[in-house]
Scaffold this motif. Sequence first.
Motif, mmCIF file in Angstrom:
data_model
loop_
_atom_site.group_PDB
_atom_site.id
_atom_site.type_symbol
_atom_site.label_atom_id
_atom_site.label_comp_id
_atom_site.label_asym_id
_atom_site.label_seq_id
_atom_site.Cartn_x
_atom_site.Cartn_y
_atom_site.Cartn_z
ATOM 1 N N UNK A 67 0.832 -1.205 0.000
ATOM 2 C CA UNK A 67 0.000 0.000 0.000
ATOM 3 C C UNK A 67 0.871 1.260 0.000
ATOM 4 N N UNK A 68 2.182 1.103 0.190
ATOM 5 C CA UNK A 68 3.082 2.263 0.187
ATOM 6 C C UNK A 68 2.866 3.147 -1.035
ATOM 7 N N UNK A 69 2.635 2.543 -2.180
ATOM 8 C CA UNK A 69 2.480 3.309 -3.418
ATOM 9 C C UNK A 69 1.333 4.308 -3.339
ATOM 10 N N UNK A 70 0.353 4.044 -2.490
ATOM 11 C CA UNK A 70 -0.798 4.943 -2.366
ATOM 12 C C UNK A 70 -0.482 6.146 -1.466
ATOM 13 N N UNK A 71 0.589 6.042 -0.681
ATOM 14 C CA UNK A 71 0.993 7.112 0.227
ATOM 15 C C UNK A 71 2.221 7.841 -0.315
ATOM 16 N N UNK A 72 3.079 7.087 -0.969
ATOM 17 C CA UNK A 72 4.342 7.631 -1.495
ATOM 18 C C UNK A 72 4.050 8.796 -2.446
ATOM 19 N N UNK A 73 4.844 9.832 -2.336
ATOM 20 C CA UNK A 73 4.696 10.982 -3.227
ATOM 21 C C UNK A 73 3.833 12.091 -2.654
ATOM 22 N N UNK A 74 3.065 11.796 -1.624
ATOM 23 C CA UNK A 74 2.262 12.841 -0.986
ATOM 24 C C UNK A 74 3.132 13.583 0.014
ATOM 25 N N UNK A 75 2.975 14.881 0.063
ATOM 26 C CA UNK A 75 3.818 15.695 0.940
ATOM 27 C C UNK A 75 3.111 16.130 2.215
ATOM 28 N N UNK A 76 1.806 15.869 2.309
ATOM 29 C CA UNK A 76 1.075 16.191 3.534
ATOM 30 C C UNK A 76 0.281 14.972 3.985
ATOM 31 N N UNK A 77 0.023 14.935 5.279
ATOM 32 C CA UNK A 77 -0.773 13.851 5.847
ATOM 33 C C UNK A 77 -2.186 13.869 5.264
ATOM 34 N N UNK A 78 -2.737 15.048 5.094
ATOM 35 C CA UNK A 78 -4.096 15.167 4.555
ATOM 36 C C UNK A 78 -4.178 14.591 3.147
ATOM 37 N N UNK A 79 -3.209 14.883 2.315
ATOM 38 C CA UNK A 79 -3.214 14.373 0.946
ATOM 39 C C UNK A 79 -3.125 12.853 0.929
ATOM 40 N N UNK A 80 -2.274 12.284 1.768
ATOM 41 C CA UNK A 80 -2.146 10.827 1.839
ATOM 42 C C UNK A 80 -3.441 10.210 2.360
ATOM 43 N N UNK A 81 -4.005 10.802 3.411
ATOM 44 C CA UNK A 81 -5.253 10.304 4.011
ATOM 45 C C UNK A 81 -6.386 10.340 2.990
ATOM 46 N N UNK A 82 -6.509 11.461 2.297
ATOM 47 C CA UNK A 82 -7.569 11.609 1.292
ATOM 48 C C UNK A 82 -7.393 10.626 0.145
ATOM 49 N N UNK A 83 -6.165 10.362 -0.252
ATOM 50 C CA UNK A 83 -5.917 9.411 -1.331
ATOM 51 C C UNK A 83 -6.303 7.997 -0.911
ATOM 52 N N UNK A 84 -5.967 7.613 0.308
ATOM 53 C CA UNK A 84 -6.358 6.291 0.800
ATOM 54 C C UNK A 84 -7.875 6.163 0.836
ATOM 55 N N UNK A 85 -8.554 7.212 1.274
ATOM 56 C CA UNK A 85 -10.019 7.193 1.306
ATOM 57 C C UNK A 85 -10.589 7.057 -0.103
ATOM 58 N N UNK A 89 -12.210 3.615 0.475
ATOM 59 C CA UNK A 89 -13.416 3.837 1.267
ATOM 60 C C UNK A 89 -14.693 3.318 0.624
ATOM 61 N N UNK A 90 -14.967 3.663 -0.575
ATOM 62 C CA UNK A 90 -16.242 3.299 -1.187
ATOM 63 C C UNK A 90 -16.207 1.978 -1.931
ATOM 64 N N UNK A 91 -15.111 1.236 -1.791
ATOM 65 C CA UNK A 91 -15.004 -0.022 -2.501
ATOM 66 C C UNK A 91 -15.142 -1.223 -1.577
ATOM 67 N N UNK A 92 -15.455 -0.981 -0.304
ATOM 68 C CA UNK A 92 -15.608 -2.090 0.627
ATOM 69 C C UNK A 92 -16.881 -2.853 0.284
ATOM 70 N N UNK A 93 -16.937 -4.101 0.684
ATOM 71 C CA UNK A 93 -18.086 -4.943 0.401
ATOM 72 C C UNK A 93 -19.367 -4.329 0.960
ATOM 73 N N UNK A 94 -19.285 -3.815 2.195
ATOM 74 C CA UNK A 94 -20.459 -3.201 2.818
ATOM 75 C C UNK A 94 -20.970 -2.009 2.023
ATOM 76 N N UNK A 95 -20.058 -1.201 1.510
ATOM 77 C CA UNK A 95 -20.457 -0.042 0.710
ATOM 78 C C UNK A 95 -21.120 -0.480 -0.588
ATOM 79 N N UNK A 96 -20.597 -1.530 -1.189
ATOM 80 C CA UNK A 96 -21.177 -2.030 -2.428
ATOM 81 C C UNK A 96 -22.576 -2.577 -2.183
ATOM 82 N N UNK A 97 -22.772 -3.283 -1.082
ATOM 83 C CA UNK A 97 -24.097 -3.810 -0.741
ATOM 84 C C UNK A 97 -25.066 -2.656 -0.503
ATOM 85 N N UNK A 98 -24.608 -1.634 0.217
ATOM 86 C CA UNK A 98 -25.463 -0.476 0.484
ATOM 87 C C UNK A 98 -25.859 0.216 -0.813
#
Length: 108
Positions: A67-85, A89-98
């Motif tokens: 998962x490093x590739x999803x955080x690598x290259x971001x210079x702020x915590x907010x940017x990394x957090x938002x990218x992970x989301x 976030x919306x690809x979890x099984x529960x979200x798909x069922x909803x």
Amino acid sequence: MANAMHIHHRQQFKKLEGISNYNNWKFAMQMQLIRGGLWIYVDGTLTDATKELQVLATIALGVQEHVYQEVRGHTTAKAAWDNLAKIYQNKSFGSQVALLTTYKCAVC
């Protein structure tokens, strides 16, 4: 005292693996950052370059190596957090069922 602080901020939960544990990881990481008084650097309330790098490092060290590739290259915590989301976030099984349930009801 320094040793106690190290233990206080030590991660006590499973690292982010991907979609399968994103929601639990997100909650646990947010609680850890809140406990350490660092969440304000992720939610945008406060900015401080040094603290943001510390939070970015905490987030990066809280993910599996693939998962490093999803955080690598971001210079702020907010940017990394938002990218992970954005990625997990919306690809979890529960979200798909909803989404399917909502769509089905909208069609009814």
